[in-house]
Design a protein around this motif. Structure first.
Motif, PDB file in Angstrom:
ATOM      1  N   GLY A   1       0.812  -1.206   0.000  1.00  0.00           N
ATOM      2  CA  GLY A   1       0.000   0.000   0.000  1.00  0.00           C
ATOM      3  C   GLY A   1       0.849   1.261   0.000  1.00  0.00           C
ATOM      4  O   GLY A   1       1.976   1.281   0.515  1.00  0.00           O
ATOM      5  N   ALA A   2       0.306   2.320  -0.593  1.00  0.00           N
ATOM      6  CA  ALA A   2       1.058   3.559  -0.778  1.00  0.00           C
ATOM      7  C   ALA A   2       1.510   4.173   0.538  1.00  0.00           C
ATOM      8  O   ALA A   2       2.626   4.693   0.656  1.00  0.00           O
ATOM      9  CB  ALA A   2       0.208   4.563  -1.567  1.00  0.00           C
ATOM     10  N   GLU A   3       0.656   4.110   1.554  1.00  0.00           N
ATOM     11  CA  GLU A   3       1.012   4.723   2.840  1.00  0.00           C
ATOM     12  C   GLU A   3       2.187   3.988   3.483  1.00  0.00           C
ATOM     13  O   GLU A   3       3.115   4.627   4.012  1.00  0.00           O
ATOM     14  CB  GLU A   3      -0.206   4.704   3.770  1.00  0.00           C
ATOM     15  CG  GLU A   3       0.033   5.428   5.090  1.00  0.00           C
ATOM     16  CD  GLU A   3      -1.216   5.509   5.940  1.00  0.00           C
ATOM     17  OE1 GLU A   3      -1.084   5.779   7.148  1.00  0.00           O
ATOM     18  OE2 GLU A   3      -2.321   5.281   5.411  1.00  0.00           O
ATOM     19  N   THR A   4       2.183   2.658   3.415  1.00  0.00           N
ATOM     20  CA  THR A   4       3.287   1.889   3.982  1.00  0.00           C
ATOM     21  C   THR A   4       4.573   2.114   3.206  1.00  0.00           C
ATOM     22  O   THR A   4       5.654   2.247   3.799  1.00  0.00           O
ATOM     23  CB  THR A   4       2.937   0.390   3.996  1.00  0.00           C
ATOM     24  OG1 THR A   4       1.777   0.187   4.812  1.00  0.00           O
ATOM     25  CG2 THR A   4       4.086  -0.434   4.560  1.00  0.00           C
TER      26      THR A   4
END
Length: 296
Positions: free
Chosen positions: A151-154
């Motif tokens: 995921g982009a946030e991770t």
């Protein structure tokens, strides 16, 4: 199929003033010489996965590369180069009078095996490239793809810690742990030889050559690429890759298309970077078939 076996022989080999420890199983006419991954890992995890081939008539040899296991552990960073490890491998083969060998390189051992095969082509009967690559920049792009699945946030979190050098931060380590269980070993309980090798990891060679973890390559091998040279390998080649391997099937296919015609590939289903432990039924029969075909 694998099981832990006491070595039949243990040898101390001096390589440029440093002690390297080698282990021999069986006494068959055909020799399988194993080059384990890391860098910086003792050979336990790969040795224990292949010593059982003594039951199939092979002499199996593994060694703790300099800086690992029972071998000497100097702290000179100048020693941690692939060229020096190539010469160390040749010193082990020559000292033990092994003659031409079937060379099995796993992970980093595969990079080493490729350079060894290019440097000493007459020393090998066949080459098994297990869970490895021949093009580091391409691998880096594949690792970015695997990381993106978190995921982009991770990914943004990981990149921020990498920029700051805070690799030990708990949230960064949590992401690496998840990637390890997806792409290094998918078993809920990792086998004892794997745990033993990992618990004795010398991070000196690893950080110098590769980087701080399996998913960030910033060491002296980050630009290593032998794709253009693979056509010079005349020995028979078997490529092995786990379906979910961190060193991905795309990396394996890149090697296969660059090698001379006749190279074969085994994609081990329901496995990642340790297929000999994760799916023995998918790993050993194709390996034994290949060795039977190229032996003699």
């Amino acid at each position: 199929m694998w099981r832990e076996i006491e070595p039949d022989e243990r040898h101390e080999i001096m390589v440029d003033g440093h002690k390297v420890i080698a282990y021999v199983f069986g006494e068959g006419p055909e020799t399988l010489l194993c080059l384990n991954g890391g860098p910086g890992l003792p050979c336990d995890y790969l040795r224990e996965a292949h010593s059982c081939l003594k039951d199939r008539g092979f002499k199996v040899v593994a060694f703790d590369q300099l800086g690992t296991g029972a071998s000497d552990r100097p702290e000179d960073e100048g020693l941690w180069t692939i060229a020096r490890y190539v010469e160390e491998t040749e010193a082990v083969r020559r000292t033990l009078q092994l003659g031409p060998v079937h060379l099995l390189g796993h992970s980093w051992g595969g990079w080493l095996g490729i350079d060894y095969a290019l440097t000493y082509p007459d020393a090998i009967k066949s080459l098994i490239l297990a869970d490895t690559v021949a093009d580091m920049p391409h691998l880096v792009s594949e690792l970015e793809r695997l990381r993106a699945a978190l995921g982009a946030e991770t990914v943004a979190m990981m990149q921020a810690h990498e920029a700051a050098g805070t690799f030990d931060h708990p949230e960064y380590q949590a992401a690496i742990t998840l990637l390890n269980y997806r792409h290094v070993c998918r078993l809920p309980d990792w086998p004892a030889p794997v745990k033993r090798s990992l618990s004795d990891w010398n991070m000196g060679p690893y950080v110098t050559m590769q980087g701080p973890n399996e998913f960030l390559y910033i060491g002296n091998l980050k630009d290593w690429n032998r794709i253009a040279d693979l056509k010079r390998i005349a020995a028979p080649v078997l490529i092995v890759v786990g379906e979910h391997d961190e060193l991905t099937p795309a990396c394996a296919l890149r090697m296969k298309t660059a090698l001379p015609a006749g190279a074969t590939m085994n994609v081990v289903r329901n496995a990642s970077h340790m297929p000999f432990y994760e799916n023995p039924e998918g790993y050993y029969p194709p390996l034994l078939d290949f060795l039977a075909r190229v032996s003699g």
